[in-house]
Motif scaffolding. Structure first.
Motif, PDB file in Angstrom:
ATOM      1  N   LYS A   1      -0.503  -8.316   1.325  1.00  0.00           N
ATOM      2  CA  LYS A   1      -0.100  -6.829   1.074  1.00  0.00           C
ATOM      3  C   LYS A   1      -0.410  -6.242  -0.328  1.00  0.00           C
ATOM      4  CE  LYS A   1       3.790  -3.741   1.132  1.00  0.00           C
ATOM      5  NZ  LYS A   1       5.141  -3.494   1.002  1.00  0.00           N
TER       6      LYS A   1
ATOM      7  N   ASN B   1       0.410  -3.412  -3.173  1.00  0.00           N
ATOM      8  CA  ASN B   1       1.210  -2.488  -3.598  1.00  0.00           C
ATOM      9  C   ASN B   1       0.575  -1.583  -4.855  1.00  0.00           C
ATOM     10  OD1 ASN B   1       3.401  -3.250  -2.120  1.00  0.00           O
ATOM     11  ND2 ASN B   1       4.439  -4.287  -3.638  1.00  0.00           N
TER      12      ASN B   1
ATOM     13  N   ASP C   1       7.047   3.048   0.456  1.00  0.00           N
ATOM     14  CA  ASP C   1       7.920   1.854   0.658  1.00  0.00           C
ATOM     15  C   ASP C   1       9.264   2.556   0.140  1.00  0.00           C
ATOM     16  OD1 ASP C   1       6.326   0.012   1.429  1.00  0.00           O
ATOM     17  OD2 ASP C   1       5.647  -0.836  -0.238  1.00  0.00           O
TER      18      ASP C   1
END
Length: 144
Positions: free
Chosen positions: A107, A109, A131
């Motif tokens: 993932k 971010n 998120d």
């Protein structure tokens, strides 16, 4: 407006002044962060994820990525104002995503300054979602 081919390569020490100027032109620098120190710090950790985009030998884009074994982070994604909206930021993101996938990264971010609403649409177009988190920070070494 012609779209020229973006050559993507790793950062080199001779790029520093041009990158800092690019970051300033794109409004990414802040008084509390010394960009030269950010570059020096990045070069000690995964320099292969510090990418530069050139057109005819002129730096027009940059991206600083990192992977901690759990998540990747993207910083300093910038495209020179005269070269924006030509797909160069997307090309840089795709290049770093490929490198991160090779590293087994699950993932990515990233943080967007709350006042930078325009860039949210760009990241959404690349598949990023909001998120539900609160970002907190603590400075350990003051730059200024």
């Amino acid at each position: 407006m012609t779209c020229e081919t973006l050559a993507i390569r790793p950062y080199q020490p001779a790029d520093e002044a041009a990158l800092i100027q690019l970051w300033r032109d794109c409004g990414l620098t802040r008084p509390w962060n010394d960009p030269a120190k950010d570059i020096a710090r990045k070069l000690t950790v995964q320099p292969e994820l510090f990418l530069v985009g050139e057109i005819r030998g002129v730096i027009v884009a940059t991206l600083m990525g990192g992977y901690d074994g759990h998540r990747a982070w993207i910083n300093y994604l910038a495209v020179a104002p005269a070269h924006q909206r030509r797909g160069y930021a997307t090309e840089l993101m795709r290049a770093v995503e490929a490198k991160l996938l090779q590293m087994g990264c699950p993932k990515i971010n990233l943080l967007i300054r709350s006042g930078n609403v325009a860039v949210q649409g760009f990241y959404k177009s690349l598949g990023f979602e909001l998120d539900e988190v609160i970002s907190m920070g603590k400075r350990l070494i003051p730059d200024r």
